[in-house]
Write a protein that holds these residues in place. Structure first.
Motif, PDB file in Angstrom:
ATOM      1  N   ALA A   1       0.838  -1.208   0.000  1.00 51.17           N
ATOM      2  CA  ALA A   1       0.000   0.000   0.000  1.00 51.17           C
ATOM      3  C   ALA A   1       0.866   1.247   0.000  1.00 51.17           C
ATOM      4  O   ALA A   1       0.552   2.242  -0.669  1.00 51.17           O
ATOM      5  CB  ALA A   1      -0.929  -0.006   1.208  1.00 51.17           C
ATOM      6  N   GLN A   2       1.964   1.208   0.764  1.00 49.74           N
ATOM      7  CA  GLN A   2       2.859   2.356   0.814  1.00 49.74           C
ATOM      8  C   GLN A   2       3.545   2.584  -0.534  1.00 49.74           C
ATOM      9  O   GLN A   2       3.710   3.723  -0.975  1.00 49.74           O
ATOM     10  CB  GLN A   2       3.899   2.150   1.909  1.00 49.74           C
ATOM     11  CG  GLN A   2       3.349   2.294   3.317  1.00 49.74           C
ATOM     12  CD  GLN A   2       2.939   3.720   3.639  1.00 49.74           C
ATOM     13  OE1 GLN A   2       3.785   4.612   3.667  1.00 49.74           O
ATOM     14  NE2 GLN A   2       1.650   3.955   3.851  1.00 49.74           N
ATOM     15  N   GLU A   3       3.927   1.475  -1.189  1.00 49.05           N
ATOM     16  CA  GLU A   3       4.575   1.596  -2.500  1.00 49.05           C
ATOM     17  C   GLU A   3       3.596   2.165  -3.528  1.00 49.05           C
ATOM     18  O   GLU A   3       3.962   3.014  -4.354  1.00 49.05           O
ATOM     19  CB  GLU A   3       5.081   0.221  -2.934  1.00 49.05           C
ATOM     20  CG  GLU A   3       5.962   0.221  -4.173  1.00 49.05           C
ATOM     21  CD  GLU A   3       5.157   0.048  -5.458  1.00 49.05           C
ATOM     22  OE1 GLU A   3       5.680   0.394  -6.540  1.00 49.05           O
ATOM     23  OE2 GLU A   3       4.004  -0.432  -5.374  1.00 49.05           O
ATOM     24  N   LEU A   4       2.343   1.723  -3.452  1.00 45.69           N
ATOM     25  CA  LEU A   4       1.321   2.250  -4.363  1.00 45.69           C
ATOM     26  C   LEU A   4       1.086   3.734  -4.114  1.00 45.69           C
ATOM     27  O   LEU A   4       0.977   4.528  -5.063  1.00 45.69           O
ATOM     28  CB  LEU A   4       0.014   1.479  -4.180  1.00 45.69           C
ATOM     29  CG  LEU A   4      -1.200   1.991  -4.967  1.00 45.69           C
ATOM     30  CD1 LEU A   4      -0.941   1.932  -6.473  1.00 45.69           C
ATOM     31  CD2 LEU A   4      -2.455   1.193  -4.608  1.00 45.69           C
ATOM     32  N   ALA A   5       1.032   4.124  -2.847  1.00 43.53           N
ATOM     33  CA  ALA A   5       0.840   5.541  -2.518  1.00 43.53           C
ATOM     34  C   ALA A   5       1.979   6.378  -3.080  1.00 43.53           C
ATOM     35  O   ALA A   5       1.767   7.497  -3.571  1.00 43.53           O
ATOM     36  CB  ALA A   5       0.743   5.723  -1.006  1.00 43.53           C
ATOM     37  N   GLY A   6       3.196   5.827  -3.027  1.00 43.43           N
ATOM     38  CA  GLY A   6       4.337   6.555  -3.577  1.00 43.43           C
ATOM     39  C   GLY A   6       4.227   6.725  -5.079  1.00 43.43           C
ATOM     40  O   GLY A   6       4.499   7.814  -5.611  1.00 43.43           O
ATOM     41  N   ARG A   7       3.850   5.660  -5.779  1.00 40.22           N
ATOM     42  CA  ARG A   7       3.713   5.759  -7.241  1.00 40.22           C
ATOM     43  C   ARG A   7       2.581   6.711  -7.621  1.00 40.22           C
ATOM     44  O   ARG A   7       2.712   7.499  -8.564  1.00 40.22           O
ATOM     45  CB  ARG A   7       3.472   4.376  -7.841  1.00 40.22           C
ATOM     46  CG  ARG A   7       4.719   3.510  -7.881  1.00 40.22           C
ATOM     47  CD  ARG A   7       4.481   2.237  -8.674  1.00 40.22           C
ATOM     48  NE  ARG A   7       3.631   1.311  -7.937  1.00 40.22           N
ATOM     49  CZ  ARG A   7       2.606   0.648  -8.471  1.00 40.22           C
ATOM     50  NH1 ARG A   7       2.276   0.832  -9.736  1.00 40.22           N
ATOM     51  NH2 ARG A   7       1.899  -0.207  -7.736  1.00 40.22           N
ATOM     52  N   TRP A   8       1.478   6.636  -6.886  1.00 36.80           N
ATOM     53  CA  TRP A   8       0.358   7.551  -7.165  1.00 36.80           C
ATOM     54  C   TRP A   8       0.811   9.000  -7.019  1.00 36.80           C
ATOM     55  O   TRP A   8       0.531   9.837  -7.878  1.00 36.80           O
ATOM     56  CB  TRP A   8      -0.801   7.255  -6.208  1.00 36.80           C
ATOM     57  CG  TRP A   8      -1.883   8.288  -6.219  1.00 36.80           C
ATOM     58  CD1 TRP A   8      -1.919   9.444  -5.505  1.00 36.80           C
ATOM     59  CD2 TRP A   8      -3.073   8.278  -7.021  1.00 36.80           C
ATOM     60  NE1 TRP A   8      -3.058  10.164  -5.798  1.00 36.80           N
ATOM     61  CE2 TRP A   8      -3.778   9.464  -6.712  1.00 36.80           C
ATOM     62  CE3 TRP A   8      -3.595   7.391  -7.946  1.00 36.80           C
ATOM     63  CZ2 TRP A   8      -5.000   9.768  -7.313  1.00 36.80           C
ATOM     64  CZ3 TRP A   8      -4.821   7.693  -8.537  1.00 36.80           C
ATOM     65  CH2 TRP A   8      -5.508   8.876  -8.231  1.00 36.80           C
ATOM     66  N   SER A   9       1.490   9.292  -5.926  1.00 39.89           N
ATOM     67  CA  SER A   9       1.931  10.664  -5.670  1.00 39.89           C
ATOM     68  C   SER A   9       2.884  11.157  -6.741  1.00 39.89           C
ATOM     69  O   SER A   9       2.831  12.322  -7.160  1.00 39.89           O
ATOM     70  CB  SER A   9       2.589  10.744  -4.296  1.00 39.89           C
ATOM     71  OG  SER A   9       2.907  12.084  -3.978  1.00 39.89           O
ATOM     72  N   GLN A  10       3.774  10.280  -7.199  1.00 38.06           N
ATOM     73  CA  GLN A  10       4.721  10.670  -8.242  1.00 38.06           C
ATOM     74  C   GLN A  10       4.012  11.010  -9.543  1.00 38.06           C
ATOM     75  O   GLN A  10       4.374  11.978 -10.222  1.00 38.06           O
ATOM     76  CB  GLN A  10       5.729   9.543  -8.469  1.00 38.06           C
ATOM     77  CG  GLN A  10       6.738   9.387  -7.353  1.00 38.06           C
ATOM     78  CD  GLN A  10       7.655   8.192  -7.570  1.00 38.06           C
ATOM     79  OE1 GLN A  10       7.511   7.451  -8.543  1.00 38.06           O
ATOM     80  NE2 GLN A  10       8.592   7.995  -6.653  1.00 38.06           N
ATOM     81  N   VAL A  11       2.992  10.233  -9.900  1.00 36.74           N
ATOM     82  CA  VAL A  11       2.267  10.493 -11.145  1.00 36.74           C
ATOM     83  C   VAL A  11       1.499  11.810 -11.046  1.00 36.74           C
ATOM     84  O   VAL A  11       1.523  12.636 -11.965  1.00 36.74           O
ATOM     85  CB  VAL A  11       1.315   9.330 -11.483  1.00 36.74           C
ATOM     86  CG1 VAL A  11       0.420   9.701 -12.665  1.00 36.74           C
ATOM     87  CG2 VAL A  11       2.115   8.079 -11.825  1.00 36.74           C
ATOM     88  N   VAL A  12       0.808  12.029  -9.937  1.00 34.92           N
ATOM     89  CA  VAL A  12       0.050  13.274  -9.768  1.00 34.92           C
ATOM     90  C   VAL A  12       0.995  14.467  -9.780  1.00 34.92           C
ATOM     91  O   VAL A  12       0.720  15.493 -10.420  1.00 34.92           O
ATOM     92  CB  VAL A  12      -0.774  13.238  -8.467  1.00 34.92           C
ATOM     93  CG1 VAL A  12      -1.424  14.604  -8.201  1.00 34.92           C
ATOM     94  CG2 VAL A  12      -1.855  12.170  -8.549  1.00 34.92           C
ATOM     95  N   ALA A  13       2.118  14.341  -9.080  1.00 29.87           N
ATOM     96  CA  ALA A  13       3.098  15.430  -9.064  1.00 29.87           C
ATOM     97  C   ALA A  13       3.651  15.679 -10.461  1.00 29.87           C
ATOM     98  O   ALA A  13       3.892  16.823 -10.855  1.00 29.87           O
ATOM     99  CB  ALA A  13       4.229  15.109  -8.097  1.00 29.87           C
ATOM    100  N   GLY A  14       3.857  14.599 -11.220  1.00 31.77           N
ATOM    101  CA  GLY A  14       4.347  14.754 -12.588  1.00 31.77           C
ATOM    102  C   GLY A  14       3.359  15.488 -13.469  1.00 31.77           C
ATOM    103  O   GLY A  14       3.729  16.365 -14.255  1.00 31.77           O
ATOM    104  N   LEU A  15       2.084  15.134 -13.332  1.00 29.65           N
ATOM    105  CA  LEU A  15       1.057  15.824 -14.111  1.00 29.65           C
ATOM    106  C   LEU A  15       0.968  17.299 -13.735  1.00 29.65           C
ATOM    107  O   LEU A  15       0.682  18.151 -14.570  1.00 29.65           O
ATOM    108  CB  LEU A  15      -0.303  15.156 -13.887  1.00 29.65           C
ATOM    109  CG  LEU A  15      -0.566  13.875 -14.683  1.00 29.65           C
ATOM    110  CD1 LEU A  15      -1.816  13.176 -14.167  1.00 29.65           C
ATOM    111  CD2 LEU A  15      -0.709  14.172 -16.164  1.00 29.65           C
TER     112      LEU A  15
END
Length: 226
Positions: free
Chosen positions: A164-178
């Motif tokens: 769950a923590q790894e998924l949260a990290g990937r989600w945050s990176q994508v949103v920040a990238g956008l």
């Protein structure tokens, strides 16, 4: 005649004289007042403020308030025009229906009172930087991550679990990238998800259980947008 009758009913134009048959008689002063009323109505002033202005009120203050209102409306129209141009360009260049859906989703997420004009401008600049293909790829990643979050929520995965923590990290990176790394835009996106509801704000891309799961994962030890 209907307009004159209405003015009379609301006390805006009330001729004192009557004919032998009981009809209202408009004097020269009444006609001049009528011309003033019609001129101020052309400026879209409320009838109540017109009456106050003609009966000794502060006409300058009334005009100033109306001017401020018109300027706010013009700013809103310019903002709407800019958004429509961006959406029209996105729809013109989109090559796949799935991209259209994702574009519409992100447009929905970026609309409303949660975003400043400057934040929207920075987001649109990021859209241009990525190009249509790159933008669609980022949004496709976001859609996949939303599905993963929904699956974890459905399985009851502990938000503190490494997955769950790894998924949260990937989600945050994508949103920040956008968002081009703009933390204020990321914060505004998350604020809208909470205020409007994840499903409504993303047109169904992100379910309420998936968003709740991500937020719990953020709260455990991950900082959104970091």
């Amino acid at each position: 005649m209907r307009t004159l009758r209405h003015f009379h009913q609301i006390g805006l134009l009330c001729p004192a004289e009557r004919s032998a048959a009981g009809h209202r008689v408009y004097t020269g002063d009444d006609v001049r007042r009528l011309y003033r009323i019609l001129a101020l109505r052309e400026l879209r002033l409320p009838l109540g403020e017109i009456a106050d202005s003609l009966d000794g009120g502060d006409l300058h203050a009334t005009i100033r308030r109306q001017l401020d209102l018109v300027e706010r409306q013009m700013a809103g129209q310019r903002d709407l025009h800019r958004r429509l141009l961006g959406l029209a360009e996105a729809l013109r260049t989109a090559g796949e229906p799935s991209i259209d859906q994702l574009i519409e989703t992100m447009e929905a997420m970026m609309q409303g009172k949660h975003f400043t004009t400057e934040q929207l401008a920075r987001f649109e600049e990021r859209h241009r930087e990525l190009g249509q293909g790159g933008f669609g790829e980022w949004l496709g990643q976001l859609s996949g991550l939303a599905a993963e979050a929904a699956a974890q929520a459905g399985r009851g995965t502990d938000p503190a679990d490494p997955a769950a923590q790894e998924l949260a990290g990937r989600w945050s990176q994508v949103v920040a990238g956008l968002a081009g790394g703009d933390r204020s835009v990321v914060s505004a996106i998350y604020g809208k998800l909470d205020a409007k509801g994840a499903e409504a704000a993303t047109k169904g891309l992100l379910s309420t259980p998936a968003w709740d799961h991500l937020k719990r994962a953020f709260a455990v030890g991950f900082t959104p947008g970091a």
